[in-house]
Design an enzyme around this catalytic site. Structure first.
Site, PDB file in Angstrom:
ATOM      1  N   LYS A  58      10.984 -46.346  40.711  1.00 48.21           N
ATOM      2  CA  LYS A  58      10.233 -46.076  39.478  1.00 48.21           C
ATOM      3  C   LYS A  58       9.576 -47.355  38.960  1.00 48.21           C
ATOM      4  O   LYS A  58       8.445 -47.337  38.477  1.00 48.21           O
ATOM      5  CB  LYS A  58      11.160 -45.446  38.428  1.00 48.21           C
ATOM      6  CG  LYS A  58      11.530 -43.996  38.790  1.00 48.21           C
ATOM      7  CD  LYS A  58      12.761 -43.486  38.082  1.00 48.21           C
ATOM      8  CE  LYS A  58      13.148 -42.117  38.629  1.00 48.21           C
ATOM      9  NZ  LYS A  58      14.427 -41.609  38.100  1.00 48.21           N
ATOM     10  N   GLN A 102      19.046 -42.649  33.589  1.00 50.21           N
ATOM     11  CA  GLN A 102      19.289 -42.333  35.000  1.00 50.21           C
ATOM     12  C   GLN A 102      20.620 -41.593  35.158  1.00 50.21           C
ATOM     13  O   GLN A 102      21.664 -42.090  34.767  1.00 50.21           O
ATOM     14  CB  GLN A 102      19.288 -43.619  35.835  1.00 50.21           C
ATOM     15  CG  GLN A 102      19.366 -43.382  37.337  1.00 50.21           C
ATOM     16  CD  GLN A 102      18.192 -42.605  37.894  1.00 50.21           C
ATOM     17  OE1 GLN A 102      17.039 -42.922  37.628  1.00 50.21           O
ATOM     18  NE2 GLN A 102      18.472 -41.581  38.664  1.00 50.21           N
ATOM     19  N   ASP A 125      11.663 -37.982  31.042  1.00 54.52           N
ATOM     20  CA  ASP A 125      12.124 -37.009  32.041  1.00 54.52           C
ATOM     21  C   ASP A 125      11.895 -35.555  31.628  1.00 54.52           C
ATOM     22  O   ASP A 125      12.006 -34.647  32.452  1.00 54.52           O
ATOM     23  CB  ASP A 125      13.617 -37.215  32.324  1.00 54.52           C
ATOM     24  CG  ASP A 125      13.853 -38.198  33.464  1.00 54.52           C
ATOM     25  OD1 ASP A 125      13.019 -38.252  34.380  1.00 54.52           O
ATOM     26  OD2 ASP A 125      14.882 -38.904  33.433  1.00 54.52           O
TER      27      ASP A 125
END
Length: 286
Positions: A58, A102, A125
């Site tokens: 990322k 995460q 997200d």
């Protein structure tokens, strides 16, 4: 693999490059017109090797498109309260437009509570209940990145969604449920299968569009798919240093009209979509 088979592959890397080029151009415009550089903060708890690898990927994407990226690398034994304090401080920062938690978190931490603490406007997200609720009523803003990437791939390859039977194997909050909502929003007829479905094959054989996200190596065999189906393989299983998908790619490609490989299919588009989200959040506050 014969050349005819290669023409059936959905090239996730090529789609991701296209999305990243669009994002990069918009970021350059945002910087020149408003002086705003989009910022992403990734929260990584502990030393999970897969999580560290995903965060690195990322970061590299951020570098390519011009997003400022930083890590909050927290110890494995952090308390829930300390984690929520970190999220709260990131919510307050003007230079951070996207927050990425995460997953998975260590067992002693409450993932849902942590995700709920993220400002919905910075929810890169797309997992916050507010954004999920918006999705359900047809407002697709910050939504889970993998399903959004799959929709982009369907559009890129000119696959008709309206009126088609879409089957999703796996009903997670990350892929299965939001994928179903996005397909319903585009007037597909949607079936969702999971571990309690009695006869998965009955559904998969009828699928015009098949999305598989279970993490079970080669769950979907050639005899389980319809001739001409479009198939997205979201699963990843590692064995002896090799990566496998949920779909028996080598054989299923004989029947599918389009299919994603693992790796190089859904993954790159998911990360490119995350970049889009950070840009979207920055644009709204600029």
């Amino acid at each position: 693999m014969p050349d005819t088979d290669k023409s059936k592959i959905i090239d996730g890397r090529a789609i991701a490059k296209k999305v990243e080029a669009e994002v990069k151009a918009d970021i350059e415009k945002l910087i020149s017109e408003k002086g705003v550089t989009p910022g992403l903060s990734a929260i990584l708890v502990g030393e999970d090797p897969a999580s560290k690898m995903y965060v690195r990927l990322k970061h590299k994407a951020c570098e390519r498109v011009g997003i400022f990226a930083e890590d909050q690398h927290l110890p494995e034994d952090i308390t829930q309260e300390e984690l929520l304090d970190v999220i709260s401080s990131l919510n307050a920062r003007k230079d951070i437009h996207g927050i990425l938690l995460q997953l998975p978190l260590p067992k002693h931490l409450n993932e849902q509570e942590a995700m709920n603490a993220i400002d919905p406007a910075k929810d890169a997200d797309g997992f916050h209940p507010f954004n999920m609720g918006q999705l359900l009523i047809g407002i697709e803003g910050l939504v889970p990145c993998t399903p959004k990437g799959i929709i982009r791939a369907l559009e890129e390859y000119g696959v008709e969604i309206q009126g088609k039977h879409a089957v999703i194997v796996g009903h997670s909050n990350v892929v299965g449920k939001p994928m179903a909502a996005m397909l319903v929003n585009r007037n597909a007829t949607v079936s969702i299968c999971h571990v309690f479905t009695e006869d998965v094959t009955k559904f998969t054989r009828d699928a015009d569009i098949l999305v598989v996200a279970t993490g079970v190596k080669h769950l979907i065999k050639e005899d389980m798919v319809k001739e001409g189906a479009v198939i997205f393989d979201v699963g990843i299983t590692e064995e002896n240093g090799k990566v496998y998908g949920d779909v028996d790619f080598e054989n299923v490609i004989n029947k599918a009209s389009r299919v994603t490989p693992v790796p190089g299919g859904v993954g790159p588009v998911t990360i490119a979509t995350l970049m889009q989200h950070v840009l979207m959040s920055a644009q709204k506050t600029a």
